[in-house]
Scaffold this motif. Structure first.
Motif, PDB file in Angstrom:
ATOM      1  N   ASP A 129      18.135 -25.289   5.071  1.00  0.00           N
ATOM      2  CA  ASP A 129      17.878 -25.196   3.635  1.00  0.00           C
ATOM      3  C   ASP A 129      16.403 -25.281   3.279  1.00  0.00           C
ATOM      4  N   ASP A 130      15.516 -25.317   4.274  1.00  0.00           N
ATOM      5  CA  ASP A 130      14.083 -25.257   3.994  1.00  0.00           C
ATOM      6  C   ASP A 130      13.632 -23.824   3.707  1.00  0.00           C
ATOM      7  N   TYR A 131      14.505 -22.872   3.992  1.00  0.00           N
ATOM      8  CA  TYR A 131      14.128 -21.457   3.922  1.00  0.00           C
ATOM      9  C   TYR A 131      15.045 -20.712   2.956  1.00  0.00           C
ATOM     10  N   PHE A 360       4.214 -25.575  12.769  1.00  0.00           N
ATOM     11  CA  PHE A 360       3.221 -25.318  11.719  1.00  0.00           C
ATOM     12  C   PHE A 360       3.445 -23.943  11.083  1.00  0.00           C
ATOM     13  N   LEU A 361       3.788 -22.944  11.894  1.00  0.00           N
ATOM     14  CA  LEU A 361       4.053 -21.612  11.357  1.00  0.00           C
ATOM     15  C   LEU A 361       5.169 -21.634  10.316  1.00  0.00           C
ATOM     16  N   GLY A 362       6.128 -22.528  10.492  1.00  0.00           N
ATOM     17  CA  GLY A 362       7.246 -22.610   9.563  1.00  0.00           C
ATOM     18  C   GLY A 362       7.030 -23.553   8.408  1.00  0.00           C
ATOM     19  N   SER A 363       5.829 -24.110   8.288  1.00  0.00           N
ATOM     20  CA  SER A 363       5.550 -25.086   7.230  1.00  0.00           C
ATOM     21  C   SER A 363       5.152 -24.420   5.921  1.00  0.00           C
ATOM     22  N   ASP A 364       5.244 -25.178   4.823  1.00  0.00           N
ATOM     23  CA  ASP A 364       4.796 -24.682   3.523  1.00  0.00           C
ATOM     24  C   ASP A 364       3.334 -24.270   3.570  1.00  0.00           C
ATOM     25  N   ARG A 368       2.238 -20.492   2.821  1.00  0.00           N
ATOM     26  CA  ARG A 368       1.440 -20.206   1.625  1.00  0.00           C
ATOM     27  C   ARG A 368       0.207 -19.375   1.993  1.00  0.00           C
ATOM     28  N   ILE A 369      -0.423 -19.698   3.116  1.00  0.00           N
ATOM     29  CA  ILE A 369      -1.596 -18.937   3.554  1.00  0.00           C
ATOM     30  C   ILE A 369      -1.228 -17.470   3.746  1.00  0.00           C
ATOM     31  N   PRO A 378       6.944 -14.589   2.920  1.00  0.00           N
ATOM     32  CA  PRO A 378       7.253 -15.652   3.879  1.00  0.00           C
ATOM     33  C   PRO A 378       8.624 -16.267   3.618  1.00  0.00           C
ATOM     34  N   ALA A 379       9.181 -16.894   4.670  1.00  0.00           N
ATOM     35  CA  ALA A 379      10.563 -17.357   4.625  1.00  0.00           C
ATOM     36  C   ALA A 379      10.785 -18.545   3.703  1.00  0.00           C
ATOM     37  N   ARG A 380       9.785 -19.393   3.528  1.00  0.00           N
ATOM     38  CA  ARG A 380       9.934 -20.548   2.636  1.00  0.00           C
ATOM     39  C   ARG A 380       9.709 -20.132   1.180  1.00  0.00           C
ATOM     40  N   PRO A 381      10.422 -20.734   0.249  1.00  0.00           N
ATOM     41  CA  PRO A 381      10.235 -20.392  -1.168  1.00  0.00           C
ATOM     42  C   PRO A 381       8.788 -20.517  -1.630  1.00  0.00           C
ATOM     43  N   ALA A 382       8.052 -21.520  -1.146  1.00  0.00           N
ATOM     44  CA  ALA A 382       6.653 -21.673  -1.551  1.00  0.00           C
ATOM     45  C   ALA A 382       5.818 -20.493  -1.096  1.00  0.00           C
TER      46      ALA A 382
END
Length: 457
Positions: A129-131, A360-364, A368-369, A378-382
């Motif tokens: 659910d992070d993605y 780190f690649l999967g982090s917000d 964002r970068i 990117p896969a994350r909503p942010a």
């Protein structure tokens, strides 16, 4: 017999799967090493040159946070990428981490050359659910273990040149309200007929139109679609009939290209070329993609994936805009929902450092970068929000892509066992329909072959 069918063909590159499997057995580290110090290096491969600068920025940010670890990025073209990756697994020269694809990872996972991310200390905390909904689940193998960390996602929409549409008297509202059906093509077919122009200036919906001498096609051509399950060609149409590729997804064991609904849809789609509204096979070279056709004024509407937004935006003289896929017989529009991931090979020299990089690649922060560079979603909503804002600043409304996710009108890329073998059977069959006019009904026999293959593995 089962083993022969299962490993008859590895991924593009032609290497022996048995050799790769044997190598995996002898080269796999027993566990993640800890307590390392000093300079450490992680090798990372990707294939998209447009994304390399963004990921270099991510690597720089990672190094600032982890001064003892340096990420070295290698970019290779799509075809060379998989050939060299396969050769690298056999020769012991594979990268530590690489950008993975849903059509590739099942076979690599079966051959035991990838780490299970949920068994590594640094990456076992990845949560579905992070993605964006559904992405993370796709990277779990048949054994339930995770083999990739979600990287980005994509959907399909229609690109067009606003000036060309204005000249044709077509509004954005009209493009956004198109619908289709396999009987007469609906307003979508009438639209692309109107947008098609022959060499004497007659439109496809006017008397005397010459389908054999076309100057501007209403719809771009992008091959038969057999090499990617029609992702950026016919999948928006088949998906909007409520048809599904397999009996379940992921890990279905029966394809359904023998269904009448999909064969009727494909017969209509390929028939657009017979009518002159879409180029026939061979009119454009294999390197003349939909974005090139649109920029050159050779087509009016160009189906493509969100990963191509940057290419369209960067084309000089193209006043690009995007419209959603047409509504189908189901009463809904549809788009394939696909995504890339990052995987760790069992040849990684420093698995702990490789896992730190993947985490780190999967982090917000990292996503964002990437999002701020305005290349992919990117896969994350942010990260997605950052990408949408970046595209908006460049003057492009990308809601035609994002609404498919927001409105839940997506369907997933089919994930099955032995994807290379499956594609090796399907692709020439689809090419035969588009290039040689073979009846769509010939897909029934190929479908049976594929299902027999899956039943034996």
């Amino acid at each position: 017999m089962t083993n022969h069918l299962t490993r008859r063909t590895l991924l593009a590159g032609g290497a022996s799967a048995l050799a790769l499997g044997a190598l995996a057995a002898c080269s796999s580290p027993g566990r993640v090493r800890t307590g390392r110090s000093g300079a450490r290096t992680v090798s990372y491969w990707l294939w998209d040159a447009n994304q390399q600068p963004a990921y270099q920025a991510v690597a720089d940010a990672f190094h600032r946070a982890n001064p003892d670890i340096t990420v070295r990025i290698t970019q290779l073209g799509w075809n060379d990428y998989w050939t060299k990756l396969t050769a690298g697994f056999i020769a012991g020269t594979a990268p530590d981490v690489f950008t993975d694809h849903l059509t590739k990872f099942p076979q690599y996972a079966d051959l035991d050359v990838l780490y299970r991310l949920d068994e590594l200390d640094v990456t076992k905390g990845i949560r579905d659910d992070d993605y964006q909904s559904g992405l993370a689940e796709l990277w779990k193998g048949r054994d339930g273990h995770r083999y990739g960390s979600p990287k980005d996602w994509d959907t399909i929409a229609m690109f067009y040149d606003q000036r060309a549409m204005a000249a044709a008297g077509v509004s954005a509202e009209e493009l956004g309200a198109l619908e289709w059906n396999p009987d007469d093509g609906g307003t979508f077919e009438r639209m692309i007929a109107h947008l098609t122009v022959d060499t004497k200036g007659r439109r496809g919906d006017e008397p005397g139109f010459d389908k054999d001498h076309v100057a501007v096609y209403g719809l771009s051509s992008n091959g038969s679609g057999g090499d990617g399950f029609g992702q950026s060609t016919w999948s928006p149409f088949t998906g909007s009939t409520d048809w599904a590729y397999t009996n379940e997804n992921p890990w279905g064991d029966r394809f359904r290209f023998d269904d009448r609904v999909v064969q009727d849809t494909l017969a209509w789609y390929y028939g657009l070329a017979d009518k002159g509204y879409m180029a026939k096979y061979g009119v454009f070279s294999t390197t003349t993609g939909p974005e090139v056709q649109l920029a050159a004024g050779k087509c009016a509407l160009s189906f493509n994936g969100s990963w191509m937004i940057g290419s369209y935006l960067g084309t000089e003289g193209l006043d690009v805009a995007v419209a959603p896929t047409p509504v189908g017989p189901s009463g809904r529009r549809a788009s394939m929902f696909n995504g890339l991931g990052d995987s760790i090979t069992k040849q990684a020299k420093d698995p702990e450092a490789a896992a730190a990089w993947v985490a780190f690649l999967g982090s917000d922060e990292a996503q964002r970068i990437v999002g701020e560079r305005g290349i992919v979603f990117p896969a994350r909503p942010a990260g997605t929000a950052a990408a949408v804002a970046s595209f908006r600043e460049r003057g492009l409304d990308v809601s035609a892509f994002t609404r498919q996710v927001e409105e839940d009108t997506t369907f997933l890329f089919p994930v099955t066992r032995n994807p290379a073998d499956v594609q090796a059977l399907f692709q020439p069959a689809f090419d035969d329909v588009y290039a040689n006019g073979a009846p769509v009904s010939t897909l029934t026999g190929v479908n049976e072959q594929v299902n027999t293959l899956l039943a034996l593995t």
